[in-house]
Design an enzyme around this catalytic site. Structure first.
Site, mmCIF file in Angstrom:
data_model
loop_
_atom_site.group_PDB
_atom_site.id
_atom_site.type_symbol
_atom_site.label_atom_id
_atom_site.label_comp_id
_atom_site.label_asym_id
_atom_site.label_seq_id
_atom_site.Cartn_x
_atom_site.Cartn_y
_atom_site.Cartn_z
ATOM 1 N N GLY A 105 29.458 11.843 -15.210
ATOM 2 C CA GLY A 105 29.398 11.604 -16.515
ATOM 3 C C GLY A 105 27.810 11.636 -16.772
ATOM 4 N N MET B 120 38.780 7.007 -6.049
ATOM 5 C CA MET B 120 39.731 5.895 -6.376
ATOM 6 C C MET B 120 40.989 5.993 -6.024
ATOM 7 S SD MET B 120 37.123 4.200 -7.706
ATOM 8 C CE MET B 120 35.532 4.161 -8.385
ATOM 9 N N CYS C 291 37.273 -3.786 -10.764
ATOM 10 C CA CYS C 291 36.642 -2.657 -10.281
ATOM 11 C C CYS C 291 35.173 -2.777 -10.017
ATOM 12 C CB CYS C 291 36.867 -1.290 -11.179
ATOM 13 S SG CYS C 291 36.355 0.170 -10.534
ATOM 14 N N GLY D 53 25.055 3.484 -14.260
ATOM 15 C CA GLY D 53 24.731 3.825 -15.589
ATOM 16 C C GLY D 53 25.153 2.771 -16.651
ATOM 17 N N CYS E 88 40.694 3.954 -16.227
ATOM 18 C CA CYS E 88 40.249 5.132 -15.882
ATOM 19 C C CYS E 88 41.575 5.865 -14.987
ATOM 20 C CB CYS E 88 39.230 5.170 -14.852
ATOM 21 S SG CYS E 88 39.448 4.200 -13.207
#
Length: 344
Positions: free
Chosen positions: A11, A35, A92, A117, A189
């Site tokens: 991203g 993941m 997570c 980020g 996600c």
């Protein structure tokens, strides 16, 4: 040269983080957690590789599928099964990003720091690392980071702390980074559109008829097809005619009962936390704090006190929709830095 492993998600935010650190003279490598073995996450890894290639840095993919299944997906599913509303992003962060990826970055890649980020600001105050809000108040992510301890904070960089999201996008455009026009990532996600949380859970649990019960009277008002489709404070989707709007005020997973009531029944002045994870040692038996029990709510003043049953949080004014499974996060009442939190 100081080496930093940047958690690349493919991203805009993480791509700009890597670019900024390179321009500041750091040795930068990219690291991406796989993941699940789904095509979606393989695409994430491929997009992260494109960012790394554009910037001319090494890129490593770490298979964390087993840990993600245990600490995030299973936690998410079990929470709903037991009538709780989970927060998978916090888990997570704790077990994957600052768990397996953090360990891999420091121990295998010999990085000095990991960078992400996230929009947050780490300050070293007399040897104590404290998390402060980022400049972009619309992107502040402290709520999701309450489980980070001193070791994690001391080895973490948040290069976007002083940037607005609009500025980050502008940097991505200027540097022609691959995800410059990418959409914002969604909350869960591993549930991708057109799949929804409700559809995901209905696929997981067999439809099971249960009762809507009026909390104040015990009267059965109607039927539903599974308690997991509802959360505390929910108003839409109940489908029961009443003189005033009805809200979900309690869920009993064992009996598959969804209790409903009116708006005033949602309010409470107290909650109990069994455990609190503090960002740094705090020894007061009684502490006045600012609290959030949901990411998108405003601050509420409260008193946190130790007791035989755990920590009691007493709010200055009644709070609506206290929800089992959500995070209760504490902030310093003077300057808003993160103190810690726990799960309700």
């Amino acid at each position: 040269m100081t080496k930093v492993a940047v958690a690349l998600s493919g991203g805009v935010d993480s791509a700009v983080v890597a670019s900024l650190l390179l321009s500041q003279g750091y040795e930068v490598v990219g690291i991406t957690g796989l993941m699940t073995n789904s095509d979606d996450f393989k695409t994430v890894a491929n997009n992260a590789k494109k960012v790394a290639d554009t910037l001319g840095i090494e890129h490593f993919v770490v298979d964390v599928t087993r840990d993600f299944e245990q600490y995030v997906t299973k936690y998410f599913e079990d929470s709903y099964k037991n009538g709780y509303t989970p927060n998978p992003c916090i888990m997570c962060n704790k077990y994957i990003k600052w768990g397996k990826l953090f360990e891999y970055a420091l121990e295998v890649l010999n990085a000095d720091y990991i960078a992400t980020g996230h929009y947050a600001n780490i300050k070293n105050e007399g040897g104590v690392y404290k998390l402060y809000p980022a400049s972009d108040e619309h992107k502040d992510q402290l709520y999701f980071l309450f489980s980070l301890n001193q070791k994690m904070l001391s080895k973490t960089l948040f290069p976007l702390a002083g940037y607005k999201k609009s500025e980050v996008k502008a940097i991505a455009e200027k540097c022609n980074l691959p995800p410059k026009s990418a959409k914002e990532s969604q909350d869960i996600c591993f549930i991708k559109a057109p799949m929804t949380t409700k559809k995901y859970l209905n696929n997981l649990f067999d439809i099971q008829k249960g009762n809507f019960v009026e909390k104040s009277t015990g009267k059965i008002l109607g039927q539903h097809e599974g308690f997991w489709q509802y959360t505390i404070g929910q108003r839409k989707g109940i489908g029961i005619a009443a003189p005033q709007p009805l809200y979900v005020v309690e869920i009993n997973a064992e009996t598959n009962t969804v209790f409903v009531g009116y708006k005033e029944e949602l309010y409470s002045k107290k909650l109990i936390l069994k455990n609190i994870e503090w960002s740094y040692p705090i020894f007061e038996k009684e502490l006045e704090v600012l609290v959030k029990i949901r990411y998108n709510m405003g601050f509420a003043k409260a008193l946190v006190k130790t007791s035989d049953v755990g920590y009691i949080v007493e709010f200055e004014s009644p709070i609506s929709a206290i929800t089992l499974g959500q995070a209760c996060v504490f902030y310093d009442i003077k300057d808003g830095h993160l103190l810690g939190g726990g799960f309700i």
